[in-house]
Design an enzyme around this catalytic site. Structure first.
Site, mmCIF file in Angstrom:
data_model
loop_
_atom_site.group_PDB
_atom_site.id
_atom_site.type_symbol
_atom_site.label_atom_id
_atom_site.label_comp_id
_atom_site.label_asym_id
_atom_site.label_seq_id
_atom_site.Cartn_x
_atom_site.Cartn_y
_atom_site.Cartn_z
ATOM 1 N N ARG A 32 -10.260 53.617 49.432
ATOM 2 C CA ARG A 32 -11.642 53.809 49.638
ATOM 3 C C ARG A 32 -11.833 53.518 51.388
ATOM 4 O O ARG A 32 -12.725 54.206 51.668
ATOM 5 C CB ARG A 32 -12.674 52.942 49.046
ATOM 6 C CG ARG A 32 -12.841 53.322 47.659
ATOM 7 C CD ARG A 32 -14.007 52.564 46.792
ATOM 8 N NE ARG A 32 -14.241 53.031 45.571
ATOM 9 C CZ ARG A 32 -15.074 54.200 45.030
ATOM 10 N NH1 ARG A 32 -15.751 54.759 45.798
ATOM 11 N NH2 ARG A 32 -15.154 54.289 43.727
ATOM 12 N N TYR B 181 -13.807 53.153 57.362
ATOM 13 C CA TYR B 181 -13.832 54.309 58.457
ATOM 14 C C TYR B 181 -13.328 53.843 59.934
ATOM 15 O O TYR B 181 -12.715 54.742 60.170
ATOM 16 C CB TYR B 181 -15.297 54.739 58.399
ATOM 17 C CG TYR B 181 -15.627 56.108 59.375
ATOM 18 C CD1 TYR B 181 -15.197 57.192 59.025
ATOM 19 C CD2 TYR B 181 -15.802 55.842 60.904
ATOM 20 C CE1 TYR B 181 -15.293 58.456 59.788
ATOM 21 C CE2 TYR B 181 -15.772 57.084 61.624
ATOM 22 C CZ TYR B 181 -15.734 58.154 61.054
ATOM 23 O OH TYR B 181 -15.517 59.267 61.748
ATOM 24 N N THR C 28 -18.621 48.042 45.751
ATOM 25 C CA THR C 28 -18.472 49.571 45.605
ATOM 26 C C THR C 28 -19.085 50.086 44.482
ATOM 27 O O THR C 28 -20.151 51.091 44.461
ATOM 28 C CB THR C 28 -17.221 49.818 45.512
ATOM 29 O OG1 THR C 28 -16.366 49.097 46.558
ATOM 30 C CG2 THR C 28 -16.866 51.274 45.737
ATOM 31 N N ILE D 183 -12.356 41.324 38.803
ATOM 32 C CA ILE D 183 -13.608 41.965 38.892
ATOM 33 C C ILE D 183 -13.745 43.249 38.540
ATOM 34 O O ILE D 183 -13.116 44.375 39.256
ATOM 35 C CB ILE D 183 -13.820 41.816 40.803
ATOM 36 C CG1 ILE D 183 -13.938 40.442 41.001
ATOM 37 C CG2 ILE D 183 -15.244 42.436 40.988
ATOM 38 C CD1 ILE D 183 -14.124 40.076 42.415
ATOM 39 N N TYR E 113 -11.689 41.503 50.066
ATOM 40 C CA TYR E 113 -11.789 42.768 49.222
ATOM 41 C C TYR E 113 -11.053 43.822 49.934
ATOM 42 O O TYR E 113 -11.325 44.155 50.756
ATOM 43 C CB TYR E 113 -13.132 43.134 49.069
ATOM 44 C CG TYR E 113 -13.600 44.339 47.897
ATOM 45 C CD1 TYR E 113 -12.556 44.675 47.235
ATOM 46 C CD2 TYR E 113 -14.539 45.124 47.881
ATOM 47 C CE1 TYR E 113 -12.564 45.662 46.372
ATOM 48 C CE2 TYR E 113 -15.056 46.049 47.263
ATOM 49 C CZ TYR E 113 -13.727 46.375 46.375
ATOM 50 O OH TYR E 113 -14.123 47.673 45.628
ATOM 51 N N LYS F 191 -10.196 39.871 46.145
ATOM 52 C CA LYS F 191 -10.305 40.972 45.062
ATOM 53 C C LYS F 191 -9.083 41.933 45.378
ATOM 54 O O LYS F 191 -9.429 42.628 46.741
ATOM 55 C CB LYS F 191 -11.561 41.549 44.952
ATOM 56 C CG LYS F 191 -11.484 42.617 43.774
ATOM 57 C CD LYS F 191 -13.160 43.372 44.119
ATOM 58 C CE LYS F 191 -13.107 44.568 43.216
ATOM 59 N NZ LYS F 191 -14.242 45.193 42.891
#
Length: 294
Positions: free
Chosen positions: A141, A110, A47, A206, A136, A164
């Site tokens: 987000r 999305y 990201t 991370i 992840y 993560k």
């Protein structure tokens, strides 16, 4: 517990841009700085690397460049997330081809798949390419949360080796340590709560902050790993303002502003991201000073 495959401070690299293009010389400087600071790994095209706006050929180039510059000195975990499973498989396959050590695969954003869809997505990737996959989860987000139970299902796959977790939810590492039997690396993706995550069973972070303050982040981790919680906490308190300042505007613009203040790259980001607002720059400067970076 089996020794982790991936641990420590792993930097979620920015992608420096200049005049609309990837600034490869600045990227090399940034990677060399990270390695010199003692980080344990690098994530290109996560990201923070603006993976959502870079073109496919740019994405592949940055991953390949990172592997080439690192030259085996640290682990490279290639960002390889996509909204469609077949596109993610292509990115993971490319990461394997160029020599990355693992792929970091964000939940598809999305389209908001169900938990069943998420499990099938990751299982399809893990079956298609023989490269370690790190889940992840960053629902703020992507609009979808990878449930603990889904993580436990996926952890049983031999090619899925860790997660993560960027939720900042401190109950999650404890639940996963209690309910996942397989060797499975729990890594924080949230700098402010990274120390707490490690205290509850995580093996590293991370990090966005380590773009800017890699030595300090390594010192924090090494103190914790040595059992010196007081020193680790002191580093955390020194860095907490910077952790937060790097998200005062659309990320990674503040990190790029901070690195520009250090003379390491330009501030440039790609639309729809905008450069760091002037109104928040003094707060970032103050946080850099408090952390001993500027």
């Amino acid at each position: 517990m089996t020794a982790p495959l991936f641990k420590g401070v792993i930097t979620a690299l920015i992608t420096p841009l200049r005049d609309g293009n990837v600034d490869e010389s600045a990227f090399e400087r940034l990677v060399e700085r990270q390695i010199a600071a003692g980080v344990h790994g690098l994530v290109p095209m996560g990201t923070t690397g603006e993976s959502a706006t870079l073109h496919p050929d740019e994405h592949r180039r940055v991953v390949e460049l990172c592997v080439t510059i690192a030259a085996g000195r640290v682990r490279v975990i290639a960002g390889a997330g996509a909204t469609a499973t077949d596109k993610a498989i292509e990115l993971v396959r490319h990461a394997k081809t160029v020599g990355a050590d693992a792929a970091l695969v964000v939940t598809p954003y999305y389209n908001r798949p169900s938990q069943a869809g998420l499990a099938l997505h990751y299982e399809a990737i893990a079956e298609a390419v023989q490269l370690p996959v790190i889940l992840y989860n960053v629902p703020s987000r992507t609009g979808v949360d990878l449930a603990n139970e889904t993580v436990a299902r996926l952890a049983a796959h031999p090619n899925i080796v860790g997660i993560k977790d960027a939720t900042g939810d401190m109950a999650r590492p404890s639940w996963m340590r209690a309910n996942i039997d397989a060797a499975f690396d729990l890594m924080s993706g949230d700098d402010p709560s990274g120390l707490g995550h490690m205290a509850l069973g995580g093996v590293g972070v991370i990090s966005v902050t380590s773009n800017v303050a890699p030595e300090a982040m390594v010192a924090l981790y090494e103190a914790f790993a040595a059992g010196d919680l007081a020193t680790a906490r002191a580093w955390q308190e020194r860095l907490i303002g910077l952790h937060r300042a790097l998200f005062l505007d659309n990320s990674p613009a503040p990190a790029k502003y901070a690195l520009a203040r250090l003379g390491l790259c330009a501030e440039e980001v790609r639309l729809p991201l905008s450069p760091t607002a002037d109104a928040v720059k003094p707060a970032i400067d103050s946080a850099l000073a408090a952390a001993g970076v500027l």
